[in-house]
Design a protein around this motif. Sequence first.
Motif, short mmCIF file in Angstrom:
data_model
loop_
_atom_site.label_atom_id
_atom_site.label_comp_id
_atom_site.label_asym_id
_atom_site.label_seq_id
_atom_site.Cartn_x
_atom_site.Cartn_y
_atom_site.Cartn_z
N ASP A 1 33.07 33.42 20.60
CA ASP A 1 33.85 33.89 19.46
C ASP A 1 33.17 35.08 18.80
N ASN B 1 34.63 38.93 18.69
CA ASN B 1 34.84 39.59 17.40
C ASN B 1 34.15 40.94 17.37
N ASP C 1 35.94 44.54 16.99
CA ASP C 1 35.54 45.45 15.92
C ASP C 1 35.17 46.83 16.47
#
Length: 116
Positions: free
Chosen positions: A54, A58, A62
Amino acid sequence: MDNQIHAIEAKSTKRSKAVSQETSSNEIALVNNNQTTSKKALKKIIKNKKNTSDSSENSADDLLILLVILCFLLPPIAVGIKTDWDITKLLISILLTIFFWLPGIIYALLVVLDVI
């Protein structure tokens, strides 16, 4: 005397059956404990992998968002970062940006989004 021998043999047979049943129940308990332990260990491993995946997803998302924003501001820099400064793609991006700003942006978006 034969009766006593038969009685002793019967007692020993009962004892051996009881011991074998006790041993098998202990083995089953050990197997169940090992399965429970291994299930717990597997759950921990899966949970740790989910947590790490996770966070890596992320950070990748980003970075992609930042590169897309950079495509609109400075297209050659976005292309350079994405392609690890591949000179061919970088020069194409620079030329398109200098001569025609919009094609430079489109080219940078295509490179950043892995179309090209």
